[in-house]
Design an enzyme around this catalytic site. Structure first.
Site, PDB file in Angstrom:
ATOM      1  N   GLU A  93      60.719  47.744  26.431  1.00 34.39           N
ATOM      2  CA  GLU A  93      60.930  49.039  26.196  1.00 34.39           C
ATOM      3  C   GLU A  93      61.960  49.639  25.931  1.00 34.39           C
ATOM      4  O   GLU A  93      62.444  49.826  26.666  1.00 34.39           O
ATOM      5  CB  GLU A  93      59.548  50.075  27.058  1.00 34.39           C
ATOM      6  CG  GLU A  93      59.794  49.389  28.843  1.00 34.39           C
ATOM      7  CD  GLU A  93      59.256  49.995  29.798  1.00 34.39           C
ATOM      8  OE1 GLU A  93      58.019  49.045  29.546  1.00 34.39           O
ATOM      9  OE2 GLU A  93      58.784  51.041  29.802  1.00 34.39           O
ATOM     10  N   CYS A 106      67.388  55.583  26.248  1.00 27.85           N
ATOM     11  CA  CYS A 106      67.158  54.533  27.765  1.00 27.85           C
ATOM     12  C   CYS A 106      67.230  53.535  27.446  1.00 27.85           C
ATOM     13  O   CYS A 106      65.975  53.069  26.473  1.00 27.85           O
ATOM     14  CB  CYS A 106      66.777  54.803  28.784  1.00 27.85           C
ATOM     15  SG  CYS A 106      66.669  54.010  30.524  1.00 27.85           S
ATOM     16  N   CYS A 113      63.151  41.486  34.799  1.00 27.40           N
ATOM     17  CA  CYS A 113      64.634  40.927  35.804  1.00 27.40           C
ATOM     18  C   CYS A 113      64.559  40.471  36.809  1.00 27.40           C
ATOM     19  O   CYS A 113      63.081  39.702  37.236  1.00 27.40           O
ATOM     20  CB  CYS A 113      64.237  42.231  35.746  1.00 27.40           C
ATOM     21  SG  CYS A 113      65.981  43.314  37.109  1.00 27.40           S
ATOM     22  N   CYS A 117      64.223  44.653  42.835  1.00 26.33           N
ATOM     23  CA  CYS A 117      63.737  45.881  43.673  1.00 26.33           C
ATOM     24  C   CYS A 117      62.141  46.115  43.590  1.00 26.33           C
ATOM     25  O   CYS A 117      61.443  46.193  43.450  1.00 26.33           O
ATOM     26  CB  CYS A 117      64.778  46.594  43.090  1.00 26.33           C
ATOM     27  SG  CYS A 117      66.102  46.305  42.474  1.00 26.33           S
ATOM     28  N   CYS A 120      60.317  48.974  42.098  1.00 25.84           N
ATOM     29  CA  CYS A 120      60.720  49.286  40.535  1.00 25.84           C
ATOM     30  C   CYS A 120      59.757  48.262  39.628  1.00 25.84           C
ATOM     31  O   CYS A 120      59.341  47.200  39.541  1.00 25.84           O
ATOM     32  CB  CYS A 120      62.358  48.430  40.250  1.00 25.84           C
ATOM     33  SG  CYS A 120      62.518  48.734  38.428  1.00 25.84           S
ATOM     34  N   GLY A 160      66.059  45.826  32.913  1.00 21.39           N
ATOM     35  CA  GLY A 160      66.870  44.438  32.783  1.00 21.39           C
ATOM     36  C   GLY A 160      68.478  44.976  34.333  1.00 21.39           C
ATOM     37  O   GLY A 160      68.946  46.057  34.991  1.00 21.39           O
ATOM     38  N   SER A 215      72.759  52.421  41.780  1.00 23.58           N
ATOM     39  CA  SER A 215      71.909  51.968  42.464  1.00 23.58           C
ATOM     40  C   SER A 215      71.910  51.497  43.365  1.00 23.58           C
ATOM     41  O   SER A 215      71.653  50.396  44.414  1.00 23.58           O
ATOM     42  CB  SER A 215      70.279  51.345  41.858  1.00 23.58           C
ATOM     43  OG  SER A 215      70.622  51.053  40.211  1.00 23.58           O
ATOM     44  N   HIS A 217      70.185  53.722  46.559  1.00 21.14           N
ATOM     45  CA  HIS A 217      68.852  53.924  47.737  1.00 21.14           C
ATOM     46  C   HIS A 217      68.784  53.716  48.553  1.00 21.14           C
ATOM     47  O   HIS A 217      67.810  53.767  49.293  1.00 21.14           O
ATOM     48  CB  HIS A 217      67.954  53.363  46.320  1.00 21.14           C
ATOM     49  CG  HIS A 217      67.964  53.004  45.316  1.00 21.14           C
ATOM     50  ND1 HIS A 217      68.177  54.357  44.227  1.00 21.14           N
ATOM     51  CD2 HIS A 217      67.540  51.804  44.320  1.00 21.14           C
ATOM     52  CE1 HIS A 217      68.217  53.904  43.012  1.00 21.14           C
ATOM     53  NE2 HIS A 217      67.762  52.491  43.224  1.00 21.14           N
ATOM     54  N   ASN A 291      59.618  57.108  41.638  1.00 24.22           N
ATOM     55  CA  ASN A 291      58.624  57.544  41.310  1.00 24.22           C
ATOM     56  C   ASN A 291      57.040  55.974  41.450  1.00 24.22           C
ATOM     57  O   ASN A 291      57.435  55.100  41.917  1.00 24.22           O
ATOM     58  CB  ASN A 291      58.716  56.631  39.685  1.00 24.22           C
ATOM     59  CG  ASN A 291      58.314  57.624  38.715  1.00 24.22           C
ATOM     60  OD1 ASN A 291      57.473  58.719  38.089  1.00 24.22           O
ATOM     61  ND2 ASN A 291      59.506  57.987  38.143  1.00 24.22           N
ATOM     62  N   CYS A 334      61.134  52.849  34.170  1.00 24.56           N
ATOM     63  CA  CYS A 334      61.199  52.127  34.185  1.00 24.56           C
ATOM     64  C   CYS A 334      59.928  50.415  33.909  1.00 24.56           C
ATOM     65  O   CYS A 334      59.910  50.760  35.337  1.00 24.56           O
ATOM     66  CB  CYS A 334      62.637  51.253  34.931  1.00 24.56           C
ATOM     67  SG  CYS A 334      64.211  51.829  35.015  1.00 24.56           S
TER      68      CYS A 334
HETATM   69  N1  SAH Z   1      69.343  47.361  36.889  1.00 26.01           N
HETATM   70  C1  SAH Z   1      69.603  48.395  37.139  1.00 26.01           C
HETATM   71  C2  SAH Z   1      69.731  49.480  35.373  1.00 26.01           C
HETATM   72  C3  SAH Z   1      67.459  49.471  35.760  1.00 26.01           C
HETATM   73  S1  SAH Z   1      66.460  50.791  36.894  1.00 26.01           S
HETATM   74  C4  SAH Z   1      69.817  48.796  38.350  1.00 26.01           C
HETATM   75  O1  SAH Z   1      69.134  48.673  39.160  1.00 26.01           O
HETATM   76  O2  SAH Z   1      70.520  50.204  38.447  1.00 26.01           O
HETATM   77  C5  SAH Z   1      67.595  52.157  36.138  1.00 26.01           C
HETATM   78  C6  SAH Z   1      67.294  52.502  37.781  1.00 26.01           C
HETATM   79  O3  SAH Z   1      66.252  53.209  38.075  1.00 26.01           O
HETATM   80  C7  SAH Z   1      68.049  52.525  38.709  1.00 26.01           C
HETATM   81  O4  SAH Z   1      69.083  53.036  39.311  1.00 26.01           O
HETATM   82  C8  SAH Z   1      66.392  52.106  39.670  1.00 26.01           C
HETATM   83  O5  SAH Z   1      66.441  52.061  41.331  1.00 26.01           O
HETATM   84  C9  SAH Z   1      65.756  52.876  39.389  1.00 26.01           C
HETATM   85  N2  SAH Z   1      64.434  52.544  40.079  1.00 26.01           N
HETATM   86  C10 SAH Z   1      63.634  51.881  39.263  1.00 26.01           C
HETATM   87  N3  SAH Z   1      62.672  52.154  40.262  1.00 26.01           N
HETATM   88  C11 SAH Z   1      62.277  53.297  40.070  1.00 26.01           C
HETATM   89  C12 SAH Z   1      60.934  54.316  40.539  1.00 26.01           C
HETATM   90  N4  SAH Z   1      60.032  53.449  40.996  1.00 26.01           N
HETATM   91  N5  SAH Z   1      61.126  55.337  40.883  1.00 26.01           N
HETATM   92  C13 SAH Z   1      62.727  55.988  40.852  1.00 26.01           C
HETATM   93  N6  SAH Z   1      63.889  55.251  40.230  1.00 26.01           N
HETATM   94  C14 SAH Z   1      63.021  53.399  40.595  1.00 26.01           C
END
Ligand code: SAH
Length: 342
Positions: A93, A106, A113, A117, A120, A160, A215, A217, A291, A334
């Site tokens: 996507e 994006c 992946c 996480c 995610c 990814g 990322s 967090h 999210n 994502c």
């Molecule tokens: N693998 C890479 C890029 C993909 S995710 C990474 O981890 O950075 C892009 C961003 O969205 C990352 O910061 C990820 O942690 C965040 N993300 C993923 N799921 C999310 C969610 N449910 N709510 C908020 N951010 C989220």
């Protein structure tokens, strides 16, 4: 024999592969321009080549394309989300957002992946394979042609982990920034990583001029390890050391992403700890109210906690923004659409 993935070749490689067909030199330039500048999806679209040559090319090479499976347009802000089918049963996507400065896409860098996480949606269903440079490019060509717009900015923040597909991502970056191709400026590209430390050092040494997003967090290992398994491999100290190296070598600031989860990582104490972790660094903090993807139980931090968090970080001299929510009516974060499909 499988065909050669022609849109993953740079100019020199294309020239070399074409040499077997004994064509005049200028043909490489023509074909390169069809592939990378105009982004055609078939050899038949290369109208200044003879039918004979187009047939010969079709025998040896393939142009990897994607088919639009689902398209959703946000009624709120015009954000467009695509689910593309690469080949049977393989979906990626991407999202196109409109900003004052232009269109930003994006893109996904892997099918699924490995990073796992917990918040995610991309982790759902696990990892299938890396995307090739041509497949990443085809996300851009397909979306751009469908919308009839020129895309000026790219974020590698879809499904990814880009630094887990390092060689293909670097090749993609060199192709997409090539002035004979899409000619997108490195300054308009952001790459987001969950913290693959050795690759952050390698990327720093390349001095590409793109923006690195990390990322984070969480302000400490205890909290981070609860949602991000990668933290057990490379902890926060190691990660921050790599980030400092990146800023020193490239003079570019890092953007730290921080998904705010209610009652989990959003207290005053967490903000103080984050401030001391990042103090004095060339960086910026991007808060993302988490999210809630259907499959997890995390909820967004309350408005009040977000304000309090920002106040504390700013008091310590850090720059903070809260990510604008685009496409909130269309599952635009994502992996959500892909997870639904799977
Ligand atoms: N693998 C890479 C890029 C993909 S995710 C990474 O981890 O950075 C892009 C961003 O969205 C990352 O910061 C990820 O942690 C965040 N993300 C993923 N799921 C999310 C969610 N449910 N709510 C908020 N951010 C989220």
């Amino acid at each position: 024999m499988s065909k050669i993935d022609i849109r993953s070749l740079d100019f020199e490689e294309l020239n070399e592969k074409l040499s077997g067909l004994s064509l005049p030199k200028y043909r490489t330039g023509q074909i390169y321009s069809w592939l990378y500048e105009k982004g055609v999806s078939s050899f038949d679209d290369m109208t200044n080549l003879s039918k004979d040559l187009r047939e010969k090319l079709t025998e040896v090479f393939e142009i990897k394309n994607c088919r639009i499976d689902t398209k959703q347009v946000s009624k709120l802000d015009g954000t467009v989300k695509y689910l593309f089918e690469l080949s049977e049963g393989e979906y990626v996507e991407c999202v196109v957002m409109k900003y004052k400065y232009g269109y930003s896409i994006c893109i996904s860098t892997q099918l699924g992946c490995k990073m796992g996480c917990k918040f995610c949606a991309s982790a759902i269903g696990g990892f299938k394979r890396n995307l090739t440079p041509s497949e990443m490019l085809s996300e851009i060509y397909t979306a751009s042609a469908d919308m009839g717009v020129k895309i000026s900015h790219i974020v590698l923040m879809g499904t990814g982990e880009p630094l887990d597909n390092y060689d293909n991502v670097l090749k993609f970056l060199s192709l997409v920034t090539d002035e004979k191709g899409l000619n997108i400026s490195m300054r308009h590209i952001s790459l987001s990583t969950c913290g693959v430390v050795p690759r952050i050092y390698e990327l720093a040494d390349k001095k590409l001029g793109l923006t690195l997003s990390v990322s984070l967090h969480a302000p400490n290992d205890v909290i981070r390890s609860q949602t991000m398994p990668v933290n057990d491999r490379w902890g926060i100290d190691e990660l921050i050391r790599a980030c400092k190296y990146y800023t020193q070598v490239t003079s570019r600031r890092i953007s730290f992403e921080y998904a705010m989860i209610d009652g989990f990582n959003d207290s005053s104490g967490n903000a103080e700890e984050l401030a001391s972790l990042l103090s004095g660094m060339l960086c910026h903090i991007n808060l993302i109210p988490v999210n809630n993807v259907r499959e997890n139980n995390y909820s967004k931090s309350k408005e009040k906690s977000i304000k309090n968090f920002i106040n504390i970080l700013e008091k310590h001299g850090l720059t903070v923004t809260v990510r604008r929510t685009l496409g909130s009516d269309i599952d635009a974060s994502c992996g959500q659409l892909r997870a639904k499909k799977l």
